[in-house]
Design a protein around this motif. Sequence first.
Motif, PDB file in Angstrom:
ATOM      1  N   ASP A   1       0.849  -1.198   0.000  1.00 18.48           N
ATOM      2  CA  ASP A   1       0.000   0.000   0.000  1.00 18.48           C
ATOM      3  C   ASP A   1       0.881   1.244   0.000  1.00 18.48           C
ATOM      4  O   ASP A   1       1.964   1.255   0.590  1.00 18.48           O
ATOM      5  N   PHE A   2       0.392   2.294  -0.635  1.00 18.24           N
ATOM      6  CA  PHE A   2       1.068   3.587  -0.633  1.00 18.24           C
ATOM      7  C   PHE A   2       0.075   4.662  -0.202  1.00 18.24           C
ATOM      8  O   PHE A   2      -1.067   4.675  -0.664  1.00 18.24           O
ATOM      9  N   ARG A   3       0.498   5.536   0.693  1.00 18.43           N
ATOM     10  CA  ARG A   3      -0.317   6.692   1.071  1.00 18.43           C
ATOM     11  C   ARG A   3       0.208   7.895   0.296  1.00 18.43           C
ATOM     12  O   ARG A   3       1.411   8.183   0.329  1.00 18.43           O
ATOM     13  N   VAL A   4      -0.674   8.598  -0.380  1.00 19.56           N
ATOM     14  CA  VAL A   4      -0.278   9.682  -1.284  1.00 19.56           C
ATOM     15  C   VAL A   4      -0.789  11.019  -0.757  1.00 19.56           C
ATOM     16  O   VAL A   4      -1.938  11.130  -0.330  1.00 19.56           O
TER      17      VAL A   4
ATOM     18  N   ILE B   1      -1.668   0.959   8.401  1.00 15.86           N
ATOM     19  CA  ILE B   1      -1.396  -0.469   8.284  1.00 15.86           C
ATOM     20  C   ILE B   1      -2.687  -1.242   8.493  1.00 15.86           C
ATOM     21  O   ILE B   1      -3.381  -1.038   9.482  1.00 15.86           O
ATOM     22  N   ASN B   2      -3.015  -2.102   7.546  1.00 14.81           N
ATOM     23  CA  ASN B   2      -4.233  -2.909   7.656  1.00 14.81           C
ATOM     24  C   ASN B   2      -3.940  -4.150   8.495  1.00 14.81           C
ATOM     25  O   ASN B   2      -3.036  -4.919   8.181  1.00 14.81           O
TER      26      ASN B   2
ATOM     27  N   LEU C   1       3.675   1.904   2.778  1.00 11.65           N
ATOM     28  CA  LEU C   1       3.085   1.260   3.955  1.00 11.65           C
ATOM     29  C   LEU C   1       3.197  -0.244   3.782  1.00 11.65           C
ATOM     30  O   LEU C   1       2.441  -0.843   3.028  1.00 11.65           O
ATOM     31  N   ASP C   2       4.167  -0.832   4.458  1.00  6.48           N
ATOM     32  CA  ASP C   2       4.373  -2.273   4.347  1.00  6.48           C
ATOM     33  C   ASP C   2       3.712  -2.973   5.534  1.00  6.48           C
ATOM     34  O   ASP C   2       4.200  -2.884   6.660  1.00  6.48           O
TER      35      ASP C   2
END
Length: 577
Positions: free
Chosen positions: A280-283, A369-370, A299-300
């Motif tokens: 995932d990437f937060r932009v 983070i999920n 976001l790893d």
Amino acid sequence: MASLDTIQRESPAIALPGLGRALVAAGKLGQKSAEEIYRKAVTGKNSFIGELVGSGAVSASDLAHTLSAAYAAPLLDLDAIDPQRLPKGLLDGKICFDYRVVVLSKRSNRLMVATADPSDQAAAEKIKFSTQMGVDWVIAEYDKLSKLVEASSTSATEAMEDIIGSDFEFDEASAEAISDNAQANTAEVEDAPVVRFLHKMLMDAFSMRASDLHFEPYEHTYRVRFRIDGELREIASPPIAIKDKLASRIKVISRMDISEKRVPQDGRMKLKVGPDRVIDFRVSTLPTLFGEKIVIRILDPSSAKLGIDALGYEPEEKERLIKAISRPYGMILVTGPTGSGKTVSLYTCLNMLNQPGVNIATAEDPSEINLPGVNQVNVNEKAGLTFAAALKSFLRQDPDIIMVGEIRDLETADISIKAAQTGHLVLSTLHTNDAPATLTRMRNMGIAPFNIASSVILITAQRLARRLCPHCKSVVDLPEETLLNAGYKQSELDHTWKTYKPVGCSQCNNGYKGRVGIYQVMPISEEIQKIILRDGSAMEIAKQADLEGVRSLRRSGLHKVKLGLTSLEEVLACTNE
């Protein structure tokens, strides 16, 4: 030695892949260990071979030799291969990257292909279908193969050459068209130079273990920087003409308003980085004088599942933290500047607490983070969903554990403290310099001393220091005066330990590789509670904590220097005394 079929019959619980069965048959891995690693790989959406090598259960070299013997395939040392002399265009680059394979040569209608996992039938079938040729496997070490795959992929320079040769006239009408028909046009633009350049930048950032990507437009230049191990490094300087097209592409895949360039926006996107792994990437976009600056945070999710030992806590610090999160109620605070690893620390704690019989709710801005099994809420202030509103709602949902992304105001702090006092475990963050200063910061927010003393059970302050590369670090003889000025006591200078300095090699970044946590873990003892109740200063609290054996951030950093994990200059740079 047992056959593969025998082992498979003996373990009906989990159908291990061929690689796992081969290792068990060769006696390199126990059945239970193999099943556990495979389970972790499936849960973390990682490849089995990646999990094997990454966990250290089997070394890449040992794995290659074992598979070479088990599958009667030749073994090749990829260090002897020149990436520039490999055949080009025989196999699609995406297949090479997804399955971690490299074509070495072609003979008649057969390809000689390097792989770390010759049992991967899916890879063999994909290559056969794509090339209409047979496959002959050559075994290679997984880590070396991964590096060669990266080196063989399209370079950013090549992508930029395509960009420079392209026409970049771009207007609002075309922007709206892209926004309205983003899904329909995806296939058409998949090979566009801008798309390839963005994909290459994201993949490079992930492989270089960067935490952020910065796309920065200026009047006459445009630059891309990665934050690697806490330091920004310039990676590329594409032509200025790319800025609008690149910003639009990022906005489309991040589900932002492509026509809005006057206000900041936030979004998210995903990228597949392997057969079973998605990042995932937060932009975040920000209007500047010469265009929109875009920062992408990587976001790893696997970082939250590393476990508390991987974060760098010393045994006594780890014991204090585990004891605190095992309490049925109270407040635990994690403090430090932006980018100091607070979120990963909190999620590591949540991951330890995440059990079927526990109700966990989190409120964040945004959720980074999920974590399956945790009820995560994104704060949306425009819609009226503030931290305080989310907390009030949580308390009506029968929670056991509450995590608040950040305590920013008195109302949020007040509700959090009441929750901690009424039978809930509350975890949150604050921006303060160290643990003692956190208590005075809460007092300055307007929280009564008796509420702080009765609710807060532990405070952890943290920093991230760059970790010395184990391959090239060298001993440095520092003067005694320098060590004393840094904070060491005379009794510690007994020459039983050595200080190291960064050197730099092909496997690291200027002598450093990765980061290590520096922590100040301060439980709130009865004596500290008394200081809080009489409205004592941070200095009084720090003095009492020192008497109780709590290391300050500087002392904790100096201990990491004694262990040879980081350098003295790095600790002096990221802590103050």
